[in-house]
Design a protein around this motif. Sequence first.
Motif, short mmCIF file in Angstrom:
data_model
loop_
_atom_site.label_atom_id
_atom_site.label_comp_id
_atom_site.label_asym_id
_atom_site.label_seq_id
_atom_site.Cartn_x
_atom_site.Cartn_y
_atom_site.Cartn_z
N ASN A 46 -9.12 -1.72 -5.79
CA ASN A 46 -7.84 -1.51 -6.46
C ASN A 46 -8.08 -1.18 -7.93
O ASN A 46 -8.69 -1.96 -8.66
CB ASN A 46 -6.98 -2.77 -6.32
N TYR A 115 -5.55 9.89 -4.42
CA TYR A 115 -5.30 8.46 -4.55
C TYR A 115 -4.10 8.04 -3.70
O TYR A 115 -3.12 8.78 -3.59
CB TYR A 115 -5.04 8.08 -6.02
N ILE A 117 -1.18 5.23 -3.55
CA ILE A 117 -0.46 4.26 -4.37
C ILE A 117 0.51 3.50 -3.49
O ILE A 117 1.23 4.10 -2.69
CB ILE A 117 0.30 4.97 -5.51
N SER A 143 1.53 13.40 -10.86
CA SER A 143 1.89 13.05 -9.48
C SER A 143 3.28 13.52 -9.07
O SER A 143 3.66 13.37 -7.92
CB SER A 143 1.84 11.53 -9.31
N GLN A 160 1.00 9.45 -2.25
CA GLN A 160 -0.36 9.93 -2.45
C GLN A 160 -0.31 11.14 -3.38
O GLN A 160 0.65 11.90 -3.38
CB GLN A 160 -0.92 10.34 -1.08
N PHE A 171 0.04 4.77 -14.94
CA PHE A 171 0.82 4.54 -13.73
C PHE A 171 2.12 3.88 -14.17
O PHE A 171 2.10 2.88 -14.87
CB PHE A 171 0.07 3.63 -12.75
N ILE A 190 -3.58 0.88 -6.40
CA ILE A 190 -4.01 2.28 -6.43
C ILE A 190 -5.45 2.32 -5.98
O ILE A 190 -6.32 1.66 -6.56
CB ILE A 190 -3.90 2.89 -7.84
#
Length: 196
Positions: A46, A115, A117, A143, A160, A171, A190
């Motif tokens: 993570n 990634y 999330i 994103s 993702q 984030f 994440i």
Amino acid sequence: MNAAANPRSLVPWIMVLLVLVIAGCVTPGDSASPAGLPAPRSPGQNLIRNGDFAHGLESWSTIGAGLNAYHPEDPGRAVFSAEDGALSIRIVNQGTSIWSVMLYQSVPFEKGVTYDISFEAESDSGITVISNVCQDATWRNFSEDRSFKLTNSLSGYTYQFTMAKDGQALFQLCLGRSGAGWVRFGHIVIRKSAGA
């Protein structure tokens, strides 16, 4: 036939010696990274620190708990409190933009890596949370904004994205302009996607 006459009989011993030499050179926890950058994290780990809020708001930043340093005129206000492995946010004033009330954390990303999330959340009033990954200061959105309308039962939410740049990015969980009420978050994660 002796070992000198049959070199293939030495191969298993050479392999054992190589493993021992390599193991002696790298100790658990060692990792190499360019100067000034965080060490790369292993796939599956993570990237979010304190994603279960076991240590209160450690590693997290907020907007709305007081005067908004980015937009001092914004009236967005909320009360943030962490307990029992979750974060509760009571939105008192929704403010004027999605970032009027916000929870965020700086995370190290790698260009070209995908990634996953995920987070758990609930709300008493159907609040919509917008999540994204943005570059600090320039606000380049890597994103795209992902919107999730929360329900009054704790549910899991995922998305993702593939990162376009190496380095730190924010984030974000944005709760501004979504109405008053309370929201509860837990288990924010994440991770590099499988195969990344």
